[in-house]
Motif scaffolding. Structure first.
Motif, PDB file in Angstrom:
ATOM      1  N   UNK A   1     126.116  73.074 -56.003  1.00 29.32           N
ATOM      2  CA  UNK A   1     126.724  71.377 -56.182  1.00 29.32           C
ATOM      3  C   UNK A   1     126.418  70.472 -55.403  1.00 29.32           C
ATOM      4  N   UNK A   2     125.125  70.123 -55.710  1.00 27.59           N
ATOM      5  CA  UNK A   2     124.106  68.880 -55.452  1.00 27.59           C
ATOM      6  C   UNK A   2     123.950  68.299 -57.254  1.00 27.59           C
TER       7      UNK A   2
ATOM      8  N   UNK B   1     127.047  62.927 -56.861  1.00 24.87           N
ATOM      9  CA  UNK B   1     127.661  63.208 -55.002  1.00 24.87           C
ATOM     10  C   UNK B   1     126.273  62.708 -54.431  1.00 24.87           C
ATOM     11  N   UNK B   2     127.804  62.030 -52.592  1.00 24.02           N
ATOM     12  CA  UNK B   2     126.788  61.938 -51.859  1.00 24.02           C
ATOM     13  C   UNK B   2     127.277  63.192 -50.956  1.00 24.02           C
ATOM     14  N   UNK B   3     126.150  63.791 -50.690  1.00 25.97           N
ATOM     15  CA  UNK B   3     126.331  65.205 -49.444  1.00 25.97           C
ATOM     16  C   UNK B   3     125.644  64.767 -48.210  1.00 25.97           C
ATOM     17  N   UNK B   4     126.664  65.181 -47.402  1.00 25.99           N
ATOM     18  CA  UNK B   4     127.046  65.197 -45.949  1.00 25.99           C
ATOM     19  C   UNK B   4     126.515  66.778 -45.305  1.00 25.99           C
ATOM     20  N   UNK B   5     126.150  66.563 -44.103  1.00 25.15           N
ATOM     21  CA  UNK B   5     126.468  67.598 -43.573  1.00 25.15           C
ATOM     22  C   UNK B   5     127.057  67.732 -41.968  1.00 25.15           C
TER      23      UNK B   5
ATOM     24  N   UNK C   1     130.286  67.694 -49.868  1.00 26.78           N
ATOM     25  CA  UNK C   1     129.637  66.945 -51.854  1.00 26.78           C
ATOM     26  C   UNK C   1     131.252  66.178 -51.398  1.00 26.78           C
ATOM     27  N   UNK C   2     130.325  65.036 -51.700  1.00 27.05           N
ATOM     28  CA  UNK C   2     131.822  63.755 -52.184  1.00 27.05           C
ATOM     29  C   UNK C   2     131.436  63.080 -53.356  1.00 27.05           C
ATOM     30  N   UNK C   3     131.866  63.619 -54.371  1.00 29.93           N
ATOM     31  CA  UNK C   3     132.321  62.808 -56.062  1.00 29.93           C
ATOM     32  C   UNK C   3     133.052  61.803 -55.979  1.00 29.93           C
ATOM     33  N   UNK C   4     133.490  61.030 -57.175  1.00 26.44           N
ATOM     34  CA  UNK C   4     134.079  60.118 -57.332  1.00 26.44           C
ATOM     35  C   UNK C   4     135.646  60.071 -56.604  1.00 26.44           C
ATOM     36  N   UNK C   5     135.915  61.434 -56.765  1.00 25.38           N
ATOM     37  CA  UNK C   5     137.249  61.259 -56.551  1.00 25.38           C
ATOM     38  C   UNK C   5     137.837  62.009 -55.608  1.00 25.38           C
TER      39      UNK C   5
END
Length: 116
Positions: A29-30, A42-46, A53-57
């Motif tokens: 998923x990264x 992809x921005x990943x936060x926990x 997992x934050x994509x552009x949309x």
């Protein structure tokens, strides 16, 4: 280690027979190439209980196989049940945000697939 669940499954272990190791899911998923539309980044936060997992949309949430006081998400079935409840409850006030659940599956060739 942050405060959170009193006990968690080892991040590299399978949590039930046939389940994919959580580290393999997070690694998959990264990678932006694994999302619809081939995202650029992809921005990943926990959180204590999930990876986000934050994509552009869109934002995709992967529940951790964790157990704590009042909950047990160590099985895929329990994580799914919790995700369904979360969607049902949160759609009432934020239907444009909580769109649904996307499956993460194992293909016959062994590869993971989002939405499979």
């Amino acid at each position: 280690m942050p405060d959170g669940p009193s006990s968690t499954a080892d991040a590299g272990e399978n949590t039930s027979a046939g389940d994919v190791a959580i580290t393999e899911k997070v690694h998959f998923l990264r990678d932006p190439r694994n999302y619809p539309g081939r995202e650029n980044a992809i921005e990943v936060t926990q959180t204590h209980f999930s990876w986000v997992f934050l994509t552009e949309k869109h934002a995709y949430k992967l529940k951790k196989p964790a157990r704590g006081e009042g909950f047990d998400f160590r099985s895929a079935e329990r994580r799914l049940r919790n995700a369904l409840a979360e969607i049902r409850l949160n759609r009432r006030l934020a239907s444009e945000i909580y769109l649904g659940i996307v499956a993460l599956t194992r293909e016959p060739d062994g590869a993971l697939k989002l939405g499979g």
